[in-house]
Write an enzyme that holds these catalytic residues in place. Structure first.
Site, PDB file in Angstrom:
ATOM      1  N   LYS A  73      -0.052   3.785  -2.077  1.00  0.00           N
ATOM      2  CA  LYS A  73      -0.953   4.806  -2.627  1.00  0.00           C
ATOM      3  C   LYS A  73      -0.196   5.652  -3.654  1.00  0.00           C
ATOM      4  O   LYS A  73      -0.137   6.892  -3.563  1.00  0.00           O
ATOM      5  CB  LYS A  73      -1.540   5.687  -1.529  1.00  0.00           C
ATOM      6  CG  LYS A  73      -2.429   4.882  -0.589  1.00  0.00           C
ATOM      7  CD  LYS A  73      -3.213   5.743   0.354  1.00  0.00           C
ATOM      8  CE  LYS A  73      -4.060   4.913   1.282  1.00  0.00           C
ATOM      9  NZ  LYS A  73      -3.274   4.100   2.252  1.00  0.00           N
ATOM     10  N   ARG A  91      -6.069  -2.077  13.146  1.00  0.00           N
ATOM     11  CA  ARG A  91      -5.961  -1.956  14.603  1.00  0.00           C
ATOM     12  C   ARG A  91      -6.812  -2.945  15.380  1.00  0.00           C
ATOM     13  O   ARG A  91      -6.388  -3.437  16.421  1.00  0.00           O
ATOM     14  CB  ARG A  91      -6.317  -0.514  15.023  1.00  0.00           C
ATOM     15  CG  ARG A  91      -5.219   0.472  14.745  1.00  0.00           C
ATOM     16  CD  ARG A  91      -5.710   1.895  14.807  1.00  0.00           C
ATOM     17  NE  ARG A  91      -6.559   2.252  13.668  1.00  0.00           N
ATOM     18  CZ  ARG A  91      -7.110   3.441  13.498  1.00  0.00           C
ATOM     19  NH1 ARG A  91      -6.923   4.380  14.410  1.00  0.00           N
ATOM     20  NH2 ARG A  91      -7.838   3.687  12.428  1.00  0.00           N
ATOM     21  N   ASP A 147       0.847  -1.195   0.000  1.00  0.00           N
ATOM     22  CA  ASP A 147       0.000   0.000   0.000  1.00  0.00           C
ATOM     23  C   ASP A 147       0.885   1.250   0.000  1.00  0.00           C
ATOM     24  O   ASP A 147       1.184   1.800   1.056  1.00  0.00           O
ATOM     25  CB  ASP A 147      -0.908  -0.035   1.233  1.00  0.00           C
ATOM     26  CG  ASP A 147      -1.782   1.200   1.345  1.00  0.00           C
ATOM     27  OD1 ASP A 147      -1.806   2.005   0.388  1.00  0.00           O
ATOM     28  OD2 ASP A 147      -2.437   1.362   2.386  1.00  0.00           O
ATOM     29  N   SER A 191     -11.749   6.326   3.489  1.00  0.00           N
ATOM     30  CA  SER A 191     -12.702   5.992   4.546  1.00  0.00           C
ATOM     31  C   SER A 191     -12.824   7.029   5.657  1.00  0.00           C
ATOM     32  O   SER A 191     -13.792   7.034   6.396  1.00  0.00           O
ATOM     33  CB  SER A 191     -12.284   4.666   5.178  1.00  0.00           C
ATOM     34  OG  SER A 191     -10.975   4.772   5.728  1.00  0.00           O
TER      35      SER A 191
HETATM   36  O1  O7M Z   1      -8.304  -0.913  10.537  1.00  0.00           O
HETATM   37  P1  O7M Z   1      -7.466   0.345  10.652  1.00  0.00           P
HETATM   38  O2  O7M Z   1      -8.258   1.576  10.657  1.00  0.00           O
HETATM   39  O3  O7M Z   1      -6.444   0.265  11.727  1.00  0.00           O
HETATM   40  O4  O7M Z   1      -6.542   0.377   9.317  1.00  0.00           O
HETATM   41  C1  O7M Z   1      -7.069   0.603   8.045  1.00  0.00           C
HETATM   42  C2  O7M Z   1      -5.991   0.461   7.022  1.00  0.00           C
HETATM   43  O5  O7M Z   1      -6.521   0.759   5.736  1.00  0.00           O
HETATM   44  C3  O7M Z   1      -4.800   1.402   7.200  1.00  0.00           C
HETATM   45  O6  O7M Z   1      -3.647   0.746   6.702  1.00  0.00           O
HETATM   46  C4  O7M Z   1      -5.146   2.575   6.316  1.00  0.00           C
HETATM   47  O7  O7M Z   1      -3.992   3.227   5.846  1.00  0.00           O
HETATM   48  C5  O7M Z   1      -5.878   1.878   5.171  1.00  0.00           C
HETATM   49  N1  O7M Z   1      -6.890   2.699   4.462  1.00  0.00           N
HETATM   50  C6  O7M Z   1      -7.884   3.335   5.152  1.00  0.00           C
HETATM   51  O8  O7M Z   1      -8.024   3.194   6.367  1.00  0.00           O
HETATM   52  N2  O7M Z   1      -8.764   4.124   4.461  1.00  0.00           N
HETATM   53  C7  O7M Z   1      -8.730   4.291   3.129  1.00  0.00           C
HETATM   54  O9  O7M Z   1      -9.546   4.976   2.571  1.00  0.00           O
HETATM   55  C8  O7M Z   1      -7.733   3.637   2.412  1.00  0.00           C
HETATM   56  C9  O7M Z   1      -6.869   2.794   3.086  1.00  0.00           C
HETATM   57  C10 O7M Z   1      -6.043   1.983   2.278  1.00  0.00           C
HETATM   58  O10 O7M Z   1      -5.677   0.865   2.531  1.00  0.00           O
HETATM   59  O11 O7M Z   1      -5.768   2.494   1.099  1.00  0.00           O
HETATM   60  C11 O7M Z   1      -5.258   1.707   0.161  1.00  0.00           C
END
Ligand code: O7M
Length: 221
Positions: free
Chosen positions: A62, A194, A60, A117
Site C-alpha cells: 500500500k 483468513r 501489498d 473494505s
Molecule cells: O480475507 P481477509 O479479511 O483475512 O484478508 C483480506 C486481505 O486483503 C488482507 O491482506 C487485507 O490487508 C487486504 N485488504 C483488505 O482487507 N481491505 C482492503 O480494503 C484492502 C486490502 C488490500 O489488499 O489492499 C491492497
C-alpha cells in the site's frame, strides 16, 4: 496475471514454513498470492522468491509516499521478484506515476487502492474513491482494489472505469463479503485470506470458494 480461478490468496501468516505449506496446498485454486507487511516483516523479502515457485506474487505494501520514496520502494519490491505492487491512490497522480514508471521498467503491474473494505474505509477514502479510480485509469494502472464488503461500490467503480482496468476485491469471508456477489458485481478477482489460511483444511476452503466462483461465472447462481 492470468485469469483462471479468479481468486487471490492473501497470505497474512507470519511463519515461513506455514506460508510455504499453505501455498503448496492451495496454489491450484488461486491465480496469485498476495503478501504484505505481516509475512514480509516476519520473514524477510526473500519469501517473495520462495512463494513465486507456486504463483505470481502481488506485493501489498500500500505504497503511499512522495514520488521519490515511492520509486525507491517499488524498485526494491520488483528487484525482490514481485510481479505486481499495490499502491494507495490518495497520494495523487505524481506519486502514482512514480510507481508506474518503475513498474514499466521491470514490465510489472500496479494495482491502486480506490476504497477499502473495512467500516472505516467509508469515512475518508470512499468519498474520494471514484476520483481515484478515474485517475488510476487515466494513468494506465493495471488494476484497482475495491471492497468485496460493498459489492454495490464494486459495480459503481466498474461502471466508471469500464473494461480498461482489472478489479481485485478483498473482504470475502472473514469480513462478510461473498465471492460470487463480488464477481457478479464486476470484480475480476476476489482476495481471500483468513477464510483459507485459518481453515482446518485450507485446500478444501479454497476449493469451495473456487467452485462458488466457477458456478457464478457459468451463470448457475
Ligand atoms: O480475507 P481477509 O479479511 O483475512 O484478508 C483480506 C486481505 O486483503 C488482507 O491482506 C487485507 O490487508 C487486504 N485488504 C483488505 O482487507 N481491505 C482492503 O480494503 C484492502 C486490502 C488490500 O489488499 O489492499 C491492497
Amino acid at each position: 496475471m492470468e485469469k483462471n480461478t479468479c481468486m487471490i490468496l492473501a497470505l497474512d501468516v507470519t511463519d515461513r514454513e506455514e506460508a510455504l505449506r499453505i501455498a503448496e496446498d492451495v496454489w491450484e485454486f488461486v491465480d496469485a498470492i498476495k503478501v504484505g507487511y505481516p509475512l514480509i516483516l516476519a520473514t524477510g523479502l526473500g519469501i517473495i522468491r520462495e512463494l513465486a515457485e507456486f504463483a505470481p506474487i502481488i506485493a501489498d505494501f500500500k505504497v503511499a509516499d512522495i514520488p521519490n520514496t515511492n520509486r525507491l520502494i517499488c524498485d526494491q519490491v520488483f528487484e525482490a521478484g514481485a510481479d505486481a505492487v499495490i499502491v494507495q491512490g490518495f497520494t495523487g497522480r505524481d506519486s502514482l506515476d512514480a510507481c508506474l514508471e518503475i513498474a514499466s521498467e521491470y514490465r510489472k503491474d500496479v494495482f491502486v487502492v480506490s476504497e477499502m473494505s473495512h467500516p472505516g474505509g467509508a469515512e475518508f477514502l470512499q468519498p474520494a474513491a471514484e476520483a481515484i479510480a478515474k485517475m488510476a485509469s487515466e494513468a494506465g494502472a493495471f488494476g484497482l482494489v475495491a471492497p468485496a464488503t460493498r459489492p454495490e461500490r464494486v459495480r459503481k467503480i466498474r461502471k466508471i472505469i469500464g473494461d480498461k482496468l482489472t478489479i481485485i476485491s478483498p473482504g470475502v469471508g472473514a469480513q462478510g463479503g461473498k465471492a460470487s456477489d463480488v464477481i457478479a458485481a464486476g470484480a475480476d478477482w476476489v482476495i481471500v485470506g483468513r477464510s483459507i489460511y485459518r481453515a482446518e483444511s485450507p485446500k478444501e476452503a479454497a476449493r469451495q470458494i473456487a467452485e462458488e466462483i466457477e458456478a457464478e461465472l457459468r451463470g448457475e447462481n
